[in-house]
Every structure is written in structure tokens, then in C-alpha cells.
Design a protein around this motif. Structure first.
Motif, PDB file in Angstrom:
ATOM      1  N   UNK A 184       0.762  -1.077  -0.192  1.00  0.00           N
ATOM      2  CA  UNK A 184       0.043   0.170   0.224  1.00  0.00           C
ATOM      3  C   UNK A 184       0.738   1.232  -0.085  1.00  0.00           C
ATOM      4  N   UNK A 185       0.379   2.272  -0.372  1.00  0.00           N
ATOM      5  CA  UNK A 185       1.164   3.669  -0.240  1.00  0.00           C
ATOM      6  C   UNK A 185       1.895   3.853   1.147  1.00  0.00           C
ATOM      7  N   UNK A 186       2.825   4.398   1.138  1.00  0.00           N
ATOM      8  CA  UNK A 186       3.445   4.651   2.589  1.00  0.00           C
ATOM      9  C   UNK A 186       2.772   6.120   3.099  1.00  0.00           C
ATOM     10  N   UNK A 187       1.891   6.035   4.127  1.00  0.00           N
ATOM     11  CA  UNK A 187       1.152   7.266   4.552  1.00  0.00           C
ATOM     12  C   UNK A 187       1.169   7.480   6.224  1.00  0.00           C
ATOM     13  N   UNK A 207      -0.846  -0.791  11.490  1.00  0.00           N
ATOM     14  CA  UNK A 207      -1.378   0.442  10.969  1.00  0.00           C
ATOM     15  C   UNK A 207      -0.514   1.384  10.571  1.00  0.00           C
ATOM     16  N   UNK A 208       0.639   0.994  10.689  1.00  0.00           N
ATOM     17  CA  UNK A 208       1.776   1.973  10.220  1.00  0.00           C
ATOM     18  C   UNK A 208       2.693   1.597   8.863  1.00  0.00           C
ATOM     19  N   UNK A 209       3.512   2.484   8.545  1.00  0.00           N
ATOM     20  CA  UNK A 209       3.956   1.836   7.089  1.00  0.00           C
ATOM     21  C   UNK A 209       5.705   2.281   7.621  1.00  0.00           C
ATOM     22  N   UNK A 210       6.008   3.351   8.239  1.00  0.00           N
ATOM     23  CA  UNK A 210       7.574   3.387   8.764  1.00  0.00           C
ATOM     24  C   UNK A 210       7.355   3.658  10.367  1.00  0.00           C
ATOM     25  N   UNK A 211       8.448   2.979  10.930  1.00  0.00           N
ATOM     26  CA  UNK A 211       8.508   3.375  12.303  1.00  0.00           C
ATOM     27  C   UNK A 211       9.734   4.149  12.576  1.00  0.00           C
ATOM     28  N   UNK A 212       9.580   5.238  13.592  1.00  0.00           N
ATOM     29  CA  UNK A 212      10.923   5.759  13.821  1.00  0.00           C
ATOM     30  C   UNK A 212      11.045   5.832  15.528  1.00  0.00           C
ATOM     31  N   UNK A 252      12.810   9.759   1.786  1.00  0.00           N
ATOM     32  CA  UNK A 252      13.475   8.842   0.759  1.00  0.00           C
ATOM     33  C   UNK A 252      12.593   7.496   0.796  1.00  0.00           C
ATOM     34  N   UNK A 253      12.278   6.921   1.839  1.00  0.00           N
ATOM     35  CA  UNK A 253      11.424   5.770   1.886  1.00  0.00           C
ATOM     36  C   UNK A 253       9.957   5.859   1.464  1.00  0.00           C
ATOM     37  N   UNK A 254       9.495   7.059   1.527  1.00  0.00           N
ATOM     38  CA  UNK A 254       8.203   7.323   0.897  1.00  0.00           C
ATOM     39  C   UNK A 254       8.207   7.505  -0.565  1.00  0.00           C
ATOM     40  N   UNK A 255       9.106   7.867  -1.035  1.00  0.00           N
ATOM     41  CA  UNK A 255       9.277   8.340  -2.593  1.00  0.00           C
ATOM     42  C   UNK A 255       9.944   7.577  -3.479  1.00  0.00           C
ATOM     43  N   UNK A 256      10.573   6.370  -2.677  1.00  0.00           N
ATOM     44  CA  UNK A 256      11.449   5.381  -3.450  1.00  0.00           C
ATOM     45  C   UNK A 256      11.258   3.886  -3.150  1.00  0.00           C
ATOM     46  N   UNK A 257      10.421   3.437  -3.895  1.00  0.00           N
ATOM     47  CA  UNK A 257       9.751   2.208  -3.524  1.00  0.00           C
ATOM     48  C   UNK A 257      10.786   1.057  -3.585  1.00  0.00           C
ATOM     49  N   UNK A 258      11.782   1.085  -4.160  1.00  0.00           N
ATOM     50  CA  UNK A 258      12.752   0.214  -4.365  1.00  0.00           C
ATOM     51  C   UNK A 258      13.785   0.438  -2.990  1.00  0.00           C
ATOM     52  N   UNK A 259      13.940   1.599  -2.481  1.00  0.00           N
ATOM     53  CA  UNK A 259      14.703   1.681  -1.381  1.00  0.00           C
ATOM     54  C   UNK A 259      13.857   0.968  -0.131  1.00  0.00           C
TER      55      UNK A 259
END
Length: 278
Positions: free
Chosen positions: A116-119, A177-182, A243-250
Motif C-alpha cells: 500500500x502507499x506509505x502514509x 497500522x503504520x508504514x514506517x517506524x521511527x 526517501x522511504x516514501x518516495x523510493x519504492x525500491x529503497x
């Protein structure tokens, strides 16, 4: 030969994960008052009694008090929560028999984040230990990228209000429920705790295939180097999130490396480390 285990623990996250969860998985006893004298006894973040059984281990976790106790009790086995904690305890106690057993992650079912999209960016834990930076300015910067910040601090209270549901499932719901953890923890808040900081949250997010951007704490680098995105400043963190949001390969590259590493932290594999105890 079958090994019998007894786990002694108090309330709290460590007792729940390293006591209750593991006792159930290994079909061990939990805080018994008798019948454990010949078992392998694990004291999770608590001090063993003076008349402890012969085969006793102190699971130090993040307790400086437990580490101090072990200085005068060389007959008790030692369990460390991270590789860096193991190194510290070996030096502190002048012992070479410290056993490394990490936290198992929360994702017993091996669920995966859907494509899914990174949101959504997520933080879990307390303000003073999980993310040592003002939250609202960070939230505003994420909003400029079209990202939402989800900060979960109440999973333990949620568990108390729904006692028939495992707390780990509430934690797993957060990760789903998340796409990136910080995580941003450049300093230890509590005296004596620095050697015991560990990458537990990284294991949780990685098990779902969710990348983490985090300050490169020693235990993160030691156990998870190359499997998370390091950031030494908030500015650098925002760059890496974008970068994670905009670069699917990364995103896929970090996700797949993290997921593969997380398998070592699944309860199926962590439990095997207990079977090596004597």
C-alpha cells in the motif's frame, strides 16, 4: 532429556514478554510457590532469593540492580537482553558465560504489511525513551510530506481494559497500522541504563516488513546493522523518511533485509536459546 522451566517475574512489559509469554511457550511454571526446585529457574528482572535452586538464572533485562546483585552471586547464571548488554555484563562481572537471549517480537503469526502507499509514520513507547524530540514540530514536518504521525503510548492500559486479549496483539495492531517506524534516543534518561538499551522495537517493526528510521544506538548497529535506516539528527531522519516514501525500491530493500533478520527474533527461534541452558 526434557527440560523443565520455571519463570519468576513481576508485572510490566519485561515480565509479560520474557516471563509470561515464554513460560507458556515452553510449558513452564509461572511464579510457583513450590515444585520448582529441580527446574531451570529464570528470574526476570528480579533478584533471586538466597535459597534459589541450583539451576537458576538472573535475566538482567534492563535492570542495573540485577547486574549489581550478580557481582556477589557468581553461582547464578546470567542472561543478557542484547549483544551489547552481554559484552557489558561479561566485563562488569568478569565472566565469560553470560547468555544472550533477545526479546521475541510480537508477530507470532508472521503477518506482513500489505502492499500500500506509505502514509503513516509510527512511534510506540514513552515520550522520554522512544522519541527524544518535541512531537508536534515533528508531526508538522511529516504533514508537509503528506504523512500522518501515529504515537502509541497506551497499549499497556488498553491491555488492562481487555484482559482476555493478549497485550502483544494490541502492539501488533499498532504495527499493522503504520508504514514506517521511527525512534530517536540519542541519550539514556535513567542512570545506569545505557548499557541495557536494546533493539526490541526494531524487531517488532521488522517482523511485519516495516522499515525503521532510528538513531544508531550501539545495540541497533550490533544486531541490526544494514537492516534499518540510521539517522543521527531529526533533519536527517526527515530526509530518510521522505526517501522511504518516495523510493519504492529503497523501501523494499530495507523491508526485505529487516524481515529476514527478524526471523531470528521469532518466538519459535528465541525459545530454542532457553533449551541450551543447564
Amino acid at each position: 532429556m526434557k527440560k523443565n522451566f520455571t519463570f519468576f517475574y513481576s508485572r510490566g512489559g519485561s515480565g509479560y514478554i520474557r516471563g509470561n509469554q515464554m513460560a507458556k511457550y515452553l510449558h513452564g511454571k509461572e511464579n510457583p510457590t513450590s515444585g520448582f526446585e529441580n527446574d531451570i529457574c529464570i528470574y526476570v528482572k528480579i533478584i533471586p532469593p538466597e535459597d534459589h535452586p541450583k539451576h537458576s538464572y538472573c535475566d538482567v533485562d534492563d535492570s542495573p540492580k540485577a547486574a549489581e546483585y550478580l557481582k556477589t552471586h557468581p553461582e547464578v547464571g546470567v542472561i543478557a537482553i542484547s549483544e551489547t548488554a552481554k559484552d557489558y555484563l561479561c566485563k562488569l562481572l568478569n565472566r565469560d558465560d553470560v547468555v544472550f537471549i533477545p526479546h521475541q517480537h510480537c508477530n507470532f503469526e508472521r503477518d506482513l504489511r500489505p502492499d500500500r502507499p506509505v502514509k503513516t509514520v509510527g512511534i510506540i513507547g514513552s515520550k522520554i525513551t522512544a522519541f527524544q524530540h518535541p512531537i508536534e514540530p515533528f508531526r508538522k514536518e511529516l504533514a508537509k510530506m503528506g504523512l500522518e504521525l501515529k504515537f502509541e503510548q497506551d497499549y499497556w492500559n488498553t491491555y488492562k481494559s481487555t484482559p482476555k486479549r493478549e497485550m502483544r496483539l494490541n502492539v501488533a495492531d499498532f504495527y499493522k497500522s503504520i508504514d514506517i517506524q521511527v525512534g530517536f534516543r540519542p541519550r539514556s534518561i535513567f542512570r545506569g541504563m545505557a548499557p541495557f538499551q536494546n533493539p526490541n522495537k526494531l524487531g517488532n517493526s521488522s517482523s511485519f516488513g516495516i522499515p525503521m528510521v532510528a538513531y544508531p544506538e550501539p545495540s541497533y548497529v550490533r544486531e541490526w546493522g544494514g537492516c534499518f535506516v540510521p539517522a543521527r539528527t531529526i533533519e536527517e531522519m526527515l530526509v530518510q523518511i521522505r526517501r522511504l516514501k518516495d523510493d519504492p525500491r529503497f523501501y523494499k530493500y530495507i523491508s526485505e533485509k529487516a524481515l529476514a533478520r527478524a526471523e531470528d527474533y521469532h518466538i519459535d527461534n528465541v525459545s530454542k536459546l532457553y533449551l541450551n541452558l543447564k
